[in-house]
Design a protein around this motif. Sequence first.
Motif, PDB file in Angstrom:
ATOM      1  N   LEU B 166       0.831  -1.208   0.000  1.00  0.00           N
ATOM      2  CA  LEU B 166       0.000   0.000   0.000  1.00  0.00           C
ATOM      3  C   LEU B 166       0.862   1.252   0.000  1.00  0.00           C
ATOM      4  N   ALA B 167       1.916   1.230   0.808  1.00  0.00           N
ATOM      5  CA  ALA B 167       2.790   2.403   0.883  1.00  0.00           C
ATOM      6  C   ALA B 167       3.453   2.649  -0.475  1.00  0.00           C
ATOM      7  N   SER B 170       0.843   3.957  -3.029  1.00  0.00           N
ATOM      8  CA  SER B 170       0.547   5.372  -2.822  1.00  0.00           C
ATOM      9  C   SER B 170       1.648   6.225  -3.453  1.00  0.00           C
ATOM     10  N   HIS B 171       2.893   5.861  -3.180  1.00  0.00           N
ATOM     11  CA  HIS B 171       4.029   6.639  -3.686  1.00  0.00           C
ATOM     12  C   HIS B 171       4.110   6.567  -5.211  1.00  0.00           C
ATOM     13  N   ARG B 174       1.296   8.526  -6.946  1.00  0.00           N
ATOM     14  CA  ARG B 174       1.392   9.975  -6.783  1.00  0.00           C
ATOM     15  C   ARG B 174       2.492  10.582  -7.646  1.00  0.00           C
ATOM     16  N   THR B 175       3.542   9.801  -7.915  1.00  0.00           N
ATOM     17  CA  THR B 175       4.674  10.362  -8.648  1.00  0.00           C
ATOM     18  C   THR B 175       4.286  10.817 -10.063  1.00  0.00           C
ATOM     19  N   LEU B 177       1.255  11.394 -11.099  1.00  0.00           N
ATOM     20  CA  LEU B 177       0.199  12.406 -10.958  1.00  0.00           C
ATOM     21  C   LEU B 177       0.796  13.783 -10.685  1.00  0.00           C
ATOM     22  N   ASN B 178       1.937  13.796 -10.018  1.00  0.00           N
ATOM     23  CA  ASN B 178       2.617  15.061  -9.736  1.00  0.00           C
ATOM     24  C   ASN B 178       2.938  15.777 -11.042  1.00  0.00           C
ATOM     25  N   ALA B 179       3.440  15.022 -12.021  1.00  0.00           N
ATOM     26  CA  ALA B 179       3.773  15.633 -13.309  1.00  0.00           C
ATOM     27  C   ALA B 179       2.502  16.071 -14.041  1.00  0.00           C
ATOM     28  N   GLN B 211      -7.386  15.352 -10.496  1.00  0.00           N
ATOM     29  CA  GLN B 211      -7.746  15.560  -9.082  1.00  0.00           C
ATOM     30  C   GLN B 211      -8.662  14.440  -8.610  1.00  0.00           C
ATOM     31  N   LEU B 214      -6.628  11.404  -7.952  1.00  0.00           N
ATOM     32  CA  LEU B 214      -5.895  11.560  -6.699  1.00  0.00           C
ATOM     33  C   LEU B 214      -6.819  11.290  -5.504  1.00  0.00           C
ATOM     34  N   LYS B 225      -6.439   0.634   4.503  1.00  0.00           N
ATOM     35  CA  LYS B 225      -5.847   0.702   5.838  1.00  0.00           C
ATOM     36  C   LYS B 225      -6.870   0.352   6.913  1.00  0.00           C
ATOM     37  N   GLU B 232      -4.172   4.088  11.912  1.00  0.00           N
ATOM     38  CA  GLU B 232      -3.692   4.431  13.244  1.00  0.00           C
ATOM     39  C   GLU B 232      -4.671   5.401  13.891  1.00  0.00           C
ATOM     40  N   ARG B 278      -8.407  13.023  13.681  1.00  0.00           N
ATOM     41  CA  ARG B 278      -8.295  12.949  12.227  1.00  0.00           C
ATOM     42  C   ARG B 278      -9.518  12.270  11.604  1.00  0.00           C
TER      43      ARG B 278
END
Lengths: 123, 390
Positions: B166-167, B170-171, B174-175, B177-179, B211, B214, B225, B232, B278
């Motif tokens: 999952l971690a 996510s990374h 997103r990478t 999508l950033n561009a 968006q 995302l 999670k 958490e 949260r």
Amino acid sequence: MRVLVVDDNSTNLDLMLYLLRAFGHDATGCADGATGLETALRGDFDAVLVDILMPTMDGYEFARRFRAAPALRALPLIAVTALAMPSDRERIASAGFDGYIAKPLEPRTFVAQIEGFARPAGP
Amino acid sequence: MGWHVPCGEPPGVDQPSLTLDELATSRFPLLEYAPDAIVLVDDRGVIRLVNAQTERLFGYYREELVGQPVEILVPHDTRASHVADRADYASDPRVRPMGVGLDLHGLRKDGTSFPVEISLSPVETRDGTYVAAAIRDVTERKAFEVRLRELNAELERASRAKDQFLASMSHELRTPLNAIIGFTGTLLMELPGPLAPEQRRQLEIVQSSAQHLLALITDILDLAKIESGKRELTFEPVRIGEVVAAVAGALGTMAAAKRLTLRTVGVDSETVAITDRRALHQIVLNLVNNAIKYTDAGSVSIAVERVATGDRAGVRIGVADTGIGIKAEDLSRLFRAFEQLDPSSTRRHEGTGLGLYLCRNLATLIGATIEASSTLGSGSRFTLTLPLER
């Protein structure tokens, strides 16, 4: 402002350099942590942006070495990373950075955020 | 290691009116047919009586055992200490398990050994005091325990692998999508040069789709999670007023852009709940965001009131709007994943279809409930009821 950007992803490096330059800043890019540290030590920067997940030297190791160098100790260091899970945020918050920006970054506010981290509001 | 204190003495065993021989006769079938091996030993450690299960468990005929030292049933490596332990027990004889925390073993006639649990009890007879040992074969249970431990370790490994997945996911999502979001943004900001109206329109579609993607990624990872129990939670005193004010502040612009009145009612600084800030913030934000999204004119209000649910004190946060409303038959589908009610409206009301589903999951995590009521055409009301204490 002179800004150093360290990111192993060339497209994302391109984006950050483009935005900083478009807003009138002098931006330099490096594709890995080791080169980034050397460049930071040689140059005269006002802020350094660093990605976290990078091969050979990651952003955490970069921050440790950065803070250990007397010449860089007081220089604003900002993490710009796609690590955005709550546990990542906590780890980054306690790893010696002055600021944190999650990717995807918000292009309209990105440069203002960097300026805010680099020049904390004075008295 | 749990110890089983077995059936205890057979009826009448502790009445000193009996002799050992009487005990040995079939007058006490409970002793003879007990599911545990029962061995009666005298003060010198000599076996005086065994039951049927002892024969089965250890592979001896009872004639081979009676008159022998009890150590015949003890593996060689622990015999010496067994003699000493026996003396200890004789000095303080009471009903108790033997060797708490030790891995005890029995020795069969064929030389093999097996794990046992043993309970000891003094037995008074007319001939004197004996010690009764009830011995249970725990081979099967031990095997289950080992298997259970292996399974647990396996599950933990799988769970860690899933977290890692999952971690990374996510990374990795997103990478790029950033561009996409980044360069769409620079174009829309007209940094490289002016845009024709049609270029702007198309870029805005790219932007809102990115968006949306995302938001989907964030919601799906949140759900993953929660479902793997990895969300958490930090339960701490949270001022409800602060959460409501933060949400109203964050969404004020969105409401104003649609010319809607965003009101808060009953907000004070005293109402404090022990909860996860949260999660609560995320639920209220989602509900108010929906309310604004599905309301074209009028108002959205966030009302806080103290309530008692059963014998527990609680707080109710109601989010009411004057929007399009929900059909009665659709209310029950509302909290399912990917259920945007009116398919024709999805274009107009961009959403992931996961929002309310996520809200309900989050609410369950913090011990809260969410209910919805609505009148089609005149608005909806969502209420979150939250206990003040955990």
